[in-house]
Design an enzyme around this catalytic site. Structure first.
Site, PDB file in Angstrom:
ATOM      1  N   CYS A  92       1.507  -3.885   8.601  1.00  0.00           N
ATOM      2  CA  CYS A  92       1.848  -2.964   9.681  1.00  0.00           C
ATOM      3  C   CYS A  92       2.494  -3.692  10.850  1.00  0.00           C
ATOM      4  O   CYS A  92       3.328  -3.144  11.557  1.00  0.00           O
ATOM      5  CB  CYS A  92       0.610  -2.249  10.200  1.00  0.00           C
ATOM      6  SG  CYS A  92      -0.042  -1.085   9.025  1.00  0.00           S
ATOM      7  N   CYS A 122       0.813  -1.212   0.000  1.00  0.00           N
ATOM      8  CA  CYS A 122       0.000   0.000   0.000  1.00  0.00           C
ATOM      9  C   CYS A 122       0.845   1.260   0.000  1.00  0.00           C
ATOM     10  O   CYS A 122       0.343   2.340   0.306  1.00  0.00           O
ATOM     11  CB  CYS A 122      -1.004  -0.018   1.147  1.00  0.00           C
ATOM     12  SG  CYS A 122      -0.251  -0.151   2.736  1.00  0.00           S
ATOM     13  N   ASP A 153       3.394   2.297   1.882  1.00  0.00           N
ATOM     14  CA  ASP A 153       3.866   2.885   3.130  1.00  0.00           C
ATOM     15  C   ASP A 153       5.388   2.955   3.144  1.00  0.00           C
ATOM     16  O   ASP A 153       6.058   2.047   2.674  1.00  0.00           O
ATOM     17  CB  ASP A 153       3.450   2.022   4.338  1.00  0.00           C
ATOM     18  CG  ASP A 153       1.985   2.169   4.660  1.00  0.00           C
ATOM     19  OD1 ASP A 153       1.296   2.933   3.948  1.00  0.00           O
ATOM     20  OD2 ASP A 153       1.518   1.528   5.619  1.00  0.00           O
ATOM     21  N   CYS A 211      -0.405   4.376   6.442  1.00  0.00           N
ATOM     22  CA  CYS A 211      -1.679   4.263   7.128  1.00  0.00           C
ATOM     23  C   CYS A 211      -1.524   4.457   8.635  1.00  0.00           C
ATOM     24  O   CYS A 211      -0.421   4.361   9.181  1.00  0.00           O
ATOM     25  CB  CYS A 211      -2.371   2.944   6.808  1.00  0.00           C
ATOM     26  SG  CYS A 211      -1.370   1.507   7.123  1.00  0.00           S
TER      27      CYS A 211
END
Lengths: 603, 128, 209
Positions: B107, B37, B39, B64
């Site tokens: 994450c 995504c 990051d 995020c």
């Protein structure tokens, strides 16, 4: 084919529409009668709804409730300052709900909206001469799931099955698109009494596709009024520093004056006012000019333009690509609003369809399609705001992004952050912000019984499904153990099944729920209206009709009067029809036409 | 404070956002990303040359929300640890109520990867 | 790369889409895993005819949408809903070049092991620097610089797209070329980072005016 009518349940006014033999139109004998003001007033014998209730706003302010739509699916904190400006009492109830207190009774916003819907339904039934069980109801595009669910609950209480919730600007676009049959991008600017929406649709042949939508569910003409009220208060305070404006009557008088000023300034550049505040023993006089009014509402109009910029960004479009701007909602008649829209979009807006009616008509057309009456267009709608779950740290992880075409299904796999976690909280939220505290909580469940594993090992697949009705179902599965859980999301702010049933039982005691009785009431009102029409055109009748014909009419009026005292609605309708036939020649004359022609066709 | 409240705190008010002097030989810098995504996270540690203890940690994360929260938590966690302890970072947090919201898969590893990258950068610059 | 044209389960006509037969108007039974290219009646390739995609999406919607099955029996209603869910997924995935590349790579690399996190050398640092620069620009109201950055990002995205075209062509001829597959993965990852940056630039639509 069972009829599905369209209902525009507005902050200020509500209307219904359907597709008649000669096309879609609002349901009502004339423009005035088709509109039901969204106002309720409590009396000893129950609720008065609509025009009669609106008339009691000043004489009976504590018991007269308006702008209920602004309360739907909201809690006290979200309502904020709106509460103190309303002359009726709002109290906190269980599960973050608010209720309206009238005397010793308390009502949920859903029950109050249901009363408005009942009135609209009743009027439609009387005119169509058939029982109505299904409807398409419109809501602001930017209503979240909780607000939509509240609207659905209100309809259920009113005895209506909501076949579809349609976004207001989308409904307007249907009416516009079928009228114009032009391909391209259309921006629908919808500023109502309490809400603002901007939607961009792409019209290609039979397909009406919502590309992006944005808005503000707490911004509308009510706020213009409030700004004017605040100015009036400040002016009064200058001369009478001790003046207090907290009593309901004073509040209503100020609000009504503000509305008049606003309407006047759409027609002229300066207006004067003069009104009494009996509770304060004051007579107030003054004037308001357009510049003052424009500077008052400028920040609010700018907010709407900010939404327009946002929606263009979302749609990845430039201003030049917008083919048409359609205006919807009563507040778009305000001159300075219209001017600013024109300068923002660089073209005069499309105003061919009455901005008051266009939403109801679009909903009526969609109802006709859903009932199986046509296949000549298709609406592809979107969910307005992203849906997702809370991830550790109070952060919001989107699973379905905003402006996705429905129906849609998306899933994402998550894991744990702590060793030996045997249960996972799936907290469902809706919004566009990064933290759950800035989003709307929709529901929650636990995925239990996961075997103890090291952090990062479990594979939790969370699946979101939104059906064509916009109803969300969430399921979660831990892939290693096969543990599953699923719920259909009933928002925190909604009513439970039990609550809805109880309200329906309660209201049954008050309601006149027999079809014949309802028709009787409506036909009696129609008869009164016809009598007034005949009275007004009698001068013409004396020239246009022979003595024999005039006598026939007079006799038939008497027959109708007798029938009105009886209990047979169909007999009354037959006599009214007869009267309609007899007065037809009257309707052909120029003046008679405006007054009587609609009666002829509707009765 | 409940575990999740503590973590929320780290998002609403992230600790240790910023940069340390990259050229300082006692500073190790780790730059890691989650391409799924887009990051990207930079995490830096400052090590006491004598005690080999991590005395400061800073981060900057573009991505995020939970990546930011976990960076903040990770920098708090490594401070005061020896580089060897920090290398064996583990989620041994003891929680009474074991029902918590989940985390995004990428994450959960990003912060850990960043610490490891920072330590190995520090080590490579202090090999002698 | 062409696929075998499937036939209708009811009338055996050749199907344009896996979802529905335009000859006999029959819903098609859905396999457990459905190829999104087959749903949209497109050959499995990176380059697609977007007009064809748009046209078939509309044609299928007009046949399958649940709005036309509101009064139909429950089973048919559910079928139409599922069909639309799949149709929307196929349409959304295939019309977006980054998502399409990702999906195609997933199809092509199915049983091969790719490193899913590779990036061009120095790229991550570059992205970090650009994110920091964007932070500053967003606080400075320097619209001209924002437009420049936006344009730069678009250009880089276009370059990657051009590489996708040639790389996917190579894979078409030699589907086992692991090195090229890995290269595709690297470009795809880079493209996702660029997207993330583009998304942060506000009111992009207006800036282009």
């Amino acid at each position: 084919m069972e009829r599905i009518i369209g209902i525009d349940l507005g902050t200020t006014n509500s209307l219904s529409a359907t597709v008649f033999e000669d096309g879609p139109e609002v349901i009502g004998l004339d423009d005035e009668a088709s509109v039901t003001p969204s106002v309720l007033s409590w009396t000893d014998s129950g609720w008065l709804v609509g025009r009669e209730a609106k008339d009691r706003r000043i004489s009976n302010p504590e018991n007269t409730v308006y702008s209920v739509k602004r309360l739907m699916g909201r809690d006290m904190a979200e309502l904020g300052t709106i509460v103190k400006d309303l002359p009726y009492k709002i109290v906190e109830a269980q599960r973050q709900l608010v209720k309206v207190r009238v005397g010793s009774r308390e009502f949920t916003p859903q029950e109050l909206s249901a009363e408005i819907l009942k009135k609209v339904k009743l009027k439609a039934e009387a005119i169509l001469g058939e029982s109505i069980g299904k409807a398409v109801v419109t809501v602001p595009a930017y209503f979240d799931d909780a607000q939509r669910q509240s609207t659905r609950d209100a309809a259920r209480i009113a005895g209506l099955d909501v076949v579809r919730i349609v976004n207001e600007p989308t409904a307007a676009a249907i009416a516009y698109g079928l009228d114009e049959k032009k391909d391209g991008y259309v921006a629908v600017y919808d500023l109502g009494g309490g809400t603002f929406d901007i939607s961009i649709l792409k019209l290609t042949g039979k397909i009406f596709k919502v590309v992006a939508t944005h808005g503000n569910t707490q911004l509308g003409g009510d706020d213009f009024d409030r700004a004017v009220v605040d100015t009036l208060k400040a002016r009064i305070k200058q001369k009478h520093p001790d003046a207090e404006f907290n009593d309901p009557e004073t509040m209503q008088i100020l609000k009504k004056t503000a509305e008049t000023i606003k309407i006047d300034l759409s027609l002229t550049t300066e207006t004067s006012y003069s009104f009494a505040l009996p509770k304060l023993g004051l007579l107030i006089e003054g004037s308001f000019n357009i510049e003052e009014f424009e500077s008052l509402i400028a920040p609010m109009v700018e907010q709407t333009l900010e939404s327009c910029r946002h929606v263009l960004h979302e749609a990845k479009l430039t201003l030049k690509e917008i083919g048409e701007v359609v205006l919807v909602g009563g507040s778009t008649v305000v001159t300075s609003v219209r001017k600013q829209i024109e300068s923002f979009f660089g073209r005069p807006p499309h105003v061919a369809i009455d901005p008051y009616k266009v939403v109801a008509i679009g909903a009526g057309i969609q109802g006709h399609l859903l009932a199986g009456g046509r296949r000549d267009f298709l609406l592809l709608d979107v969910i307005p705001l992203a849906l997702g779950i809370e991830t550790l740290g109070g952060t919001f992880s989107k699973i379905i992004t905003g402006n996705s075409t429905i129906p849609i299904e998306e899933s994402e796999t998550f894991t744990t952050n702590v060793d030996d976690q045997t249960s996972i909280d799936v907290n469902i939220f809706q919004g566009e912000r990064e933290l759950i505290k800035d989003c709307r909580a929709l529901g929650q469940f636990k995925l239990k019984g996961i075997p103890a594993m090291k952090a990062g090992f479990p594979l939790v697949e969370v699946m979101f499904r939104v059906d064509a009705n916009g109803i969300l179902t969430v399921s979660a599965k831990e892939k290693r153990s096969g543990k599953k859980a699923e719920i259909e999301v009933i928002p925190f702010h909604g009513l439970t099944q039990f609550e809805i049933e109880r309200i329906m039982d309660d209201s049954f005691e008050h309601a006149i729920d027999d079809f014949n009785d309802r028709q009787l009431i409506e036909f009696r009102q129609t008869a009164e209206r016809v009598f007034r029409g005949i009275e007004q055109t009698w001068d013409i009748a004396e020239k246009a009709l022979g003595a024999a014909d005039r006598e026939k009419i007079q006799k038939q009026i008497e027959v109708v009067r007798q029938s009105m005292k009886g209990q047979d609605s169909q007999a009354l309708k037959a006599e009214l029809d007869m009267l309609g036939d007899l007065t037809r020649p009257l309707a052909d004359t120029a003046m008679g036409q405006t007054i009587l022609s609609e009666l002829q066709s509707e009765v | 404070m409940a575990y999740s409240e503590k973590v929320i705190d780290h998002y609403s008010d992230p600790r240790n956002v910023g940069s340390l002097d990259k050229s300082d030989e006692n500073v190790g810098t780790g730059l890691v990303g989650a391409p799924e995504c887009g990051d990207v996270m930079k995490l830096q540690i400052q090590v006491d040359p004598v005690s080999k203890e991590i005395i400061d940690a800073k981060f900057k994360t573009f991505g995020c929300g939970s990546a930011i929260a976990s960076s903040s938590l990770a920098t708090e966690w490594v401070k005061g640890k020896s580089i060897d302890e920090a290398m064996s970072i583990q989620n041994t947090e003891i929680v009474e109520e074991l029902s918590l919201p989940p985390v995004k898969i990428h994450c959960s590893v990003l912060a850990e990867d960043a610490i490891k990258a920072a330590i190995s950068d520090y080590k490579s610059r202090n090999e002698d | 790369m062409a696929f075998e044209q499937p036939a209708c389960q009811t009338c055996e006509s050749t199907l344009i889409s896996r979802l529905f037969c335009f000859s006999c108007n029959a819903f098609q039974p859905l396999p457990r895993e459905i190829d999104l290219f087959e749903v949209m009646g497109l050959p499995i390739a990176f380059e697609i005819d977007s007009e064809e995609l748009e046209e078939l999406y509309q044609r299928l919607s007009l046949e399958l949408h649940p709005d036309f099955f509101e009064t139909a029996p429950e089973a048919e209603k559910r079928l139409s809903e599922t069909a639309l869910v799949i149709l929307n997924r196929a349409y959304n995935t295939l019309r977006d070049s980054t998502l399409r590349a990702g999906y195609l790579l997933f199809l092509l690399a199915k049983d091969k092991k790719l490193d899913e996190r590779t990036l061009p050398v120095g790229f991550l640092q570059q992205m970090f620097n650009m994110q920091e620069a964007l932070d500053e620009l967003l606080n400075s109201d320097d619209t001209a610089a924002l437009i420049r950055m936006s344009k730069d990002l678009q250009d880089r995205h276009k370059k990657i797209e051009t590489s996708f075209v040639s790389l996917f062509k190579i894979i078409e001829d030699s589907p086992e070329d692991l090195e090229k597959l890995q290269q595709l993965q690297t470009y795809l990852n880079a493209d996702r980072y660029l997207r993330r940056l583009v998304d942060r630039i506000p009111e992009n639509g207006l800036l282009q005016n």
